[in-house]
Write an enzyme that holds these catalytic residues in place. Structure first.
Site, PDB file in Angstrom:
ATOM      1  CG  HIS A  34      47.838  41.244  64.349  1.00  0.00           C
ATOM      2  ND1 HIS A  34      47.299  40.024  63.997  1.00  0.00           N
ATOM      3  CD2 HIS A  34      49.186  41.028  64.432  1.00  0.00           C
ATOM      4  CE1 HIS A  34      48.256  39.129  63.872  1.00  0.00           C
ATOM      5  NE2 HIS A  34      49.414  39.717  64.130  1.00  0.00           N
ATOM      6  CE1 TYR A  35      40.278  44.346  63.384  1.00  0.00           C
ATOM      7  CE2 TYR A  35      40.623  46.031  61.725  1.00  0.00           C
ATOM      8  CZ  TYR A  35      39.918  44.955  62.205  1.00  0.00           C
ATOM      9  OH  TYR A  35      38.838  44.469  61.505  1.00  0.00           O
ATOM     10  CB  THR A  36      42.688  44.925  69.637  1.00  0.00           C
ATOM     11  OG1 THR A  36      42.070  46.211  69.552  1.00  0.00           O
ATOM     12  CG2 THR A  36      44.132  45.081  70.114  1.00  0.00           C
ATOM     13  CD  GLU A  99      46.583  41.802  68.071  1.00  0.00           C
ATOM     14  OE1 GLU A  99      45.828  42.759  67.787  1.00  0.00           O
ATOM     15  OE2 GLU A  99      46.358  40.625  67.762  1.00  0.00           O
ATOM     16  CG  HIS A 141      46.209  38.833  61.062  1.00  0.00           C
ATOM     17  ND1 HIS A 141      45.295  38.703  62.086  1.00  0.00           N
ATOM     18  CD2 HIS A 141      46.680  37.577  60.825  1.00  0.00           C
ATOM     19  CE1 HIS A 141      45.235  37.435  62.454  1.00  0.00           C
ATOM     20  NE2 HIS A 141      46.051  36.732  61.701  1.00  0.00           N
ATOM     21  CG  ASP A 151      43.676  41.866  61.845  1.00  0.00           C
ATOM     22  OD1 ASP A 151      43.262  40.857  61.239  1.00  0.00           O
ATOM     23  OD2 ASP A 151      44.566  41.804  62.713  1.00  0.00           O
TER      24      ASP A 151
END
Length: 255
Positions: A34-36, A99, A141, A151
């Site tokens: 994921h990215y935040t 993340e 994700h 993401d």
């Protein structure tokens, strides 16, 4: 949970309260990145550790490469949400969630720093080695939740991870002209496209109708495997790249 022993020795523990039991005693065989998607990394981390958020992950990777473990790998972190991969609808029970601190699409898709990607590579390699996670089950994700999630985005260097021994990848076919399929079209070629997407793992019904769900799966595929153009149109480049990915898997081409 106030403290625990980290599973990855390169991480420091920062416990999140947001986790539960893995259903049916499943062990992780999927890795989800994921990215935040938030401009402030510390704010993102705080949210993942806040009981009110009802979200978490197993690992958080700062831009400088610092790795924190929020949830023990034996536990079910709440990171994937409503998701699907290769018939599995409880991806959280089957996965480890990572993340990566990055503002993402809301922040204009900033580059991932080299130190951060190096840390992500080492963490992923450790996880896939310890849990014997197959390369094709190292996912975005957006792969497990098309349309709903985008993401870690088309700027994420999946090719570099593959060069370092993480994930499934083939060099994407160049974007060019030729026949393509898009939303609203129907017929056997669309059915064949849906069959390939479904066989790889995406949540697509094989109906022969190029619907919104099919478009979302094509966009997710492009975002991960053909990032030069993410438009949901199944052009020759997209179809060829998908075919070569499938051909490299024993389940598709056992010979």
């Amino acid at each position: 949970m106030t403290s625990f022993t980290v599973d990855y020795e390169g991480a420091s523990a920062m416990p999140s309260p947001n986790h539960g039991e893995r259903v049916n005693g499943c062990g992780p065989d999927i890795l989800v990145l994921h990215y935040t998607g938030m401009p402030d990394d510390d704010q993102a981390l705080s949210w993942l550790c806040n009981e009110r958020s009802q979200v978490s992950c197993h690992y958080f990777v700062h831009q400088d490469g610092q790795v924190l473990q929020l949830v023990p790998e034996a536990r079910r972190a709440w990171h994937a949400g409503k998701s699907f991969w290769a018939g599995e609808t409880d991806v959280n029970s089957r996965s480890i969630g990572i993340e990566i601190a990055n503002a993402g699409h809301p922040g204009g898709l900033p580059a991932f720093p080299e130190a951060q990607i190096a840390a992500v590579v080492e963490l992923c390699r450790n996880c896939v080695d310890r849990w014997s996670i197959a390369p094709e089950r190292v996912l975005a994700h957006s792969d497990v939740a098309p349309i709903r999630k985008v993401d870690p985005g088309e700027n994420f260097p999946w090719d570099e991870l593959h060069r370092q021994g993480v994930g499934h990848w083939v060099e994407p076919a160049p974007v060019g002209g030729g026949r393509f399929f898009q939303r609203g079209e129907s017929g056997q070629p669309v059915e064949a496209l849906q069959s390939m997407l479904s066989l790889y793992g995406y949540d697509v019904d094989v109906t022969g109708e190029f619907c919104d769900r099919t478009k979302g799966a094509v966009e997710a595929f492009q975002r991960h495997f053909r990032p030069a153009r993410v438009d949901g149109i199944a052009d020759i480049s997209t179809i060829d790249t998908l075919h070569r990915l499938l051909s490299s898997l024993s389940k598709y081409n056992p010979g």
